[in-house]
Design an enzyme around this catalytic site. Sequence first.
Site, PDB file in Angstrom:
ATOM      1  N   GLU A 437       0.865  -1.373   0.051  1.00 49.22           N
ATOM      2  CA  GLU A 437       0.030  -0.002   0.053  1.00 49.22           C
ATOM      3  C   GLU A 437       0.838   1.082  -0.087  1.00 49.22           C
ATOM      4  O   GLU A 437       0.602   2.204   0.527  1.00 49.22           O
ATOM      5  CB  GLU A 437      -1.073  -0.035   1.141  1.00 49.22           C
ATOM      6  CG  GLU A 437      -2.173  -0.898   1.035  1.00 49.22           C
ATOM      7  CD  GLU A 437      -3.015  -0.490  -0.239  1.00 49.22           C
ATOM      8  OE1 GLU A 437      -3.295  -1.437  -0.903  1.00 49.22           O
ATOM      9  OE2 GLU A 437      -2.925   0.751  -0.855  1.00 49.22           O
TER      10      GLU A 437
HETATM   11  C1  FAD Z   1       2.564  -9.825   0.296  1.00 46.81           C
HETATM   12  C2  FAD Z   1       2.417  -8.571  -1.028  1.00 46.81           C
HETATM   13  C3  FAD Z   1       1.025  -8.258  -1.114  1.00 46.81           C
HETATM   14  C4  FAD Z   1       0.895  -7.274  -2.210  1.00 46.81           C
HETATM   15  N1  FAD Z   1      -0.220  -7.054  -2.411  1.00 46.81           N
HETATM   16  C5  FAD Z   1      -0.447  -6.319  -3.484  1.00 46.81           C
HETATM   17  C6  FAD Z   1      -1.703  -6.159  -4.287  1.00 46.81           C
HETATM   18  O1  FAD Z   1      -2.906  -6.647  -3.944  1.00 46.81           O
HETATM   19  N2  FAD Z   1      -1.860  -5.167  -5.308  1.00 46.81           N
HETATM   20  C7  FAD Z   1      -0.746  -4.533  -5.882  1.00 46.81           C
HETATM   21  O2  FAD Z   1      -0.959  -3.875  -6.891  1.00 46.81           O
HETATM   22  N3  FAD Z   1       0.429  -4.558  -5.176  1.00 46.81           N
HETATM   23  C8  FAD Z   1       0.775  -5.268  -4.112  1.00 46.81           C
HETATM   24  N4  FAD Z   1       1.801  -5.438  -3.499  1.00 46.81           N
HETATM   25  C9  FAD Z   1       2.995  -4.761  -4.124  1.00 46.81           C
HETATM   26  C10 FAD Z   1       3.383  -3.842  -3.182  1.00 46.81           C
HETATM   27  O3  FAD Z   1       2.383  -2.665  -3.051  1.00 46.81           O
HETATM   28  C11 FAD Z   1       4.667  -3.190  -3.569  1.00 46.81           C
HETATM   29  O4  FAD Z   1       5.632  -4.138  -3.155  1.00 46.81           O
HETATM   30  C12 FAD Z   1       5.173  -1.926  -2.870  1.00 46.81           C
HETATM   31  O5  FAD Z   1       4.470  -1.092  -3.337  1.00 46.81           O
HETATM   32  C13 FAD Z   1       6.629  -1.646  -3.141  1.00 46.81           C
HETATM   33  O6  FAD Z   1       6.956  -1.766  -4.668  1.00 46.81           O
HETATM   34  P1  FAD Z   1       8.309  -2.641  -4.920  1.00 46.81           P
HETATM   35  O7  FAD Z   1       8.202  -4.076  -4.210  1.00 46.81           O
HETATM   36  O8  FAD Z   1       8.471  -2.630  -6.493  1.00 46.81           O
HETATM   37  O9  FAD Z   1       9.356  -2.127  -4.389  1.00 46.81           O
HETATM   38  P2  FAD Z   1      10.212  -0.851  -5.060  1.00 46.81           P
HETATM   39  O10 FAD Z   1       9.425   0.198  -5.489  1.00 46.81           O
HETATM   40  O11 FAD Z   1      11.505  -1.018  -5.747  1.00 46.81           O
HETATM   41  O12 FAD Z   1      11.205   0.062  -3.568  1.00 46.81           O
HETATM   42  C14 FAD Z   1      12.314  -0.747  -3.220  1.00 46.81           C
HETATM   43  C15 FAD Z   1      12.584   0.198  -1.978  1.00 46.81           C
HETATM   44  O13 FAD Z   1      13.120   1.602  -2.623  1.00 46.81           O
HETATM   45  C16 FAD Z   1      12.294   2.484  -2.030  1.00 46.81           C
HETATM   46  N5  FAD Z   1      11.794   3.663  -2.912  1.00 46.81           N
HETATM   47  C17 FAD Z   1      11.464   3.429  -4.204  1.00 46.81           C
HETATM   48  N6  FAD Z   1      11.183   4.611  -4.833  1.00 46.81           N
HETATM   49  C18 FAD Z   1      11.467   5.463  -4.061  1.00 46.81           C
HETATM   50  C19 FAD Z   1      11.585   6.867  -4.087  1.00 46.81           C
HETATM   51  N7  FAD Z   1      11.155   7.570  -5.375  1.00 46.81           N
HETATM   52  N8  FAD Z   1      12.127   7.324  -3.231  1.00 46.81           N
HETATM   53  C20 FAD Z   1      12.480   7.181  -2.042  1.00 46.81           C
HETATM   54  N9  FAD Z   1      12.530   5.840  -1.731  1.00 46.81           N
HETATM   55  C21 FAD Z   1      12.137   4.835  -2.965  1.00 46.81           C
HETATM   56  C22 FAD Z   1      11.240   2.007  -1.385  1.00 46.81           C
HETATM   57  O14 FAD Z   1      10.583   2.529  -0.089  1.00 46.81           O
HETATM   58  C23 FAD Z   1      11.502   0.593  -0.999  1.00 46.81           C
HETATM   59  O15 FAD Z   1      12.312   0.882   0.425  1.00 46.81           O
HETATM   60  C24 FAD Z   1       2.132  -6.523  -2.593  1.00 46.81           C
HETATM   61  C25 FAD Z   1       3.255  -7.158  -2.265  1.00 46.81           C
HETATM   62  C26 FAD Z   1       3.535  -8.024  -1.166  1.00 46.81           C
HETATM   63  C27 FAD Z   1       4.921  -8.344  -0.895  1.00 46.81           C
END
Ligand code: FAD
Length: 587
Positions: A437
Amino acid sequence: MYRSPVDDILYSLRHVAGLEDAINAGAFGDLDWDTVAAVIGEAGRFATDVIAPLNWPGDQEGAHWDDGVVTSPKGFRDAYQQWVAGGWAGVTASPDQGGMGLPHSVNFACSEIWNGASMGFALCPLLSEGALGALKAYASPELKETYVRRLASGEWTGTMNLTEPQAGSDLNALRSRAERQPDGSYKVFGQKIFITYGEHDLADNIIHLVLARLPDAPAGTRGISLFLVPKFLVNKDGSLGQRNDVRCASIEHKLGIHASPTCVMIYGDNGGATGYLVGEENRGLAAMFVMMNSARLSVGLQGVAIGDRAFQHALHYAHERKQGRAPNAPEAMSPIAEHPNVQRKLLTMKSQVQAARGICHLTGVAIDLSRHAASKEARDQAAERAALLTPVAKAWSTDIGDEVASLGVQVHGGMGYIEETGAAQFLRDSRIAAIYEGTNGIQAIDLVTRKVPLSGGAAVRREIAFIRKTAEDVAARNDPAFGATAKRLGQAADALSEATDYVLASLGGDGRDALAAAAPYLRLFGIALGGACLAKAALAPEADAGRVALVRFFAEKLSPAAPGLAEAVTAGAAALEGAEAALQEIA
Ligand SMILES: Cc1cc2nc3c(=O)[nH]c(=O)nc-3n(C[C@H](O)[C@H](O)[C@H](O)COP(=O)(O)OP(=O)(O)OC[C@H]3O[C@@H](n4cnc5c(N)ncnc54)[C@H](O)[C@@H]3O)c2cc1C
């Protein structure tokens, strides 16, 4: 052993968030407080008796995937059917749609209850509620007619499909696509990952809300549209038709929430999944934000819920387990609950959980008042409060949930690290809430760049004034039992004020200072506002000595971090100079 914390929830809604006052002022028609108390009490009984016993076996068994079919752990389908039969999917839905027509804050309270009982179970309703909110706000009358009632009843469930392998926090990178069809529908193609309850056997149909791009869409987030893609197409008479071109390719093996399937979803392998536009073309993010704001607060409450459960578990263990002689104890071995350092841990757990609950409830009631307060000015101020507090409610509460679950393991000593005691599950489950989220880092950025500047800083100034006034009310009570509470809460308000000035001033530059300040600023905000929430609870006429002890502990032991956090904020980005040199990868 676990009981839903119904009394604490009702107390916080009444005395911290002012829901009873709003009801008595007529904000919700002829609703009365007794009805709210009865509904939340019943939710607590259902969760304690039916859902909570599934938490541990559901974690151990997990969801299963077999050739695209996902099967829930034993007992989940039956519990979900009972949950639907109890009308719990429709707490906020209007009575003419078969719902209870209650305020959103009551549903958020219920959401905490379901999540405390089992996060793995509660995620399904959590996502459905978000989908329902987006459809109610943006869907065409025809789509509403077909889908809203059956989502509101829980007969069907909803999902939220944003994430793709290359597009997590950054939705600019989204690649799923949609093509217009002559009949006004669309064909949707693409792969989504991490989709919670994307496939399951709890309900007969799954309504996916999917973000995708049209061929002529502008680049970036201004070119994203939202589509409703049902698992089964729906015939004109409402019966289920053929299976849509969407499938679950696999589910993830993960740290926690094993009972909830986290799915890789493939759309359009066989000519395109039939989808229907929700809202306007290229304006999909606006609709998705409706869903995300409600979901963000619900995720904040997951932190509260799991924290409360971890606390209950640790408290029980601390009374049973005997080690060492506590100061002035008569026997050689005392219950560890009598050792000051264990008491400190338990009070850290309990006070932070109740502070986080207070912040979430303030946010939930503000969402209600943004629609139902008597004057336009009051509605506008409530809307700003909800917007300002949502990232704090989400991120602070889930950080707290995680820390509290970790402390819970610590209270158990070595037994906490052993799965059978259950304490480890809370830590594994809570960890995700700080990530999905919108990660807590993204929440902090949202807070400093979009929320603090609301109305030129007027919204955040009102919040600081609220914290200060609460500190003054404690001082005016002149009761030694509060110790240094008034002084420490006042210092936290000063620290937040100083940090806010810095954030507002630094937004004018290249933004680097504000971004570097974001995480400590959010932490500081939570501590200052959380302390005020505990103080309001302790100042209520019905407060007992425990409430006073809790705010005193929080103020004297945890609030002193506030001035230090303000210093971390005002240090800005200078402390990151040299980051590149310090963070070089080893070749
Ligand atoms: C169990 C689970 C359930 C989920 N359920 C859903 C769902 O129902 N629907 C859905 O659409 N998604 C879902 N997700 C996805 C989830 O919302 C994302 O994993 C989350 O938004 C982070 O994206 P990412 O994993 O690509 O991390 P990234 O975006 O790659 O981030 C990696 C790190 O970099 C940091 N970061 C990234 N961009 C920036 C920035 N601009 N400035 C500073 N820091 C930054 C982040 O804070 C994080 O610490 C789920 C994930 C999991 C693991």
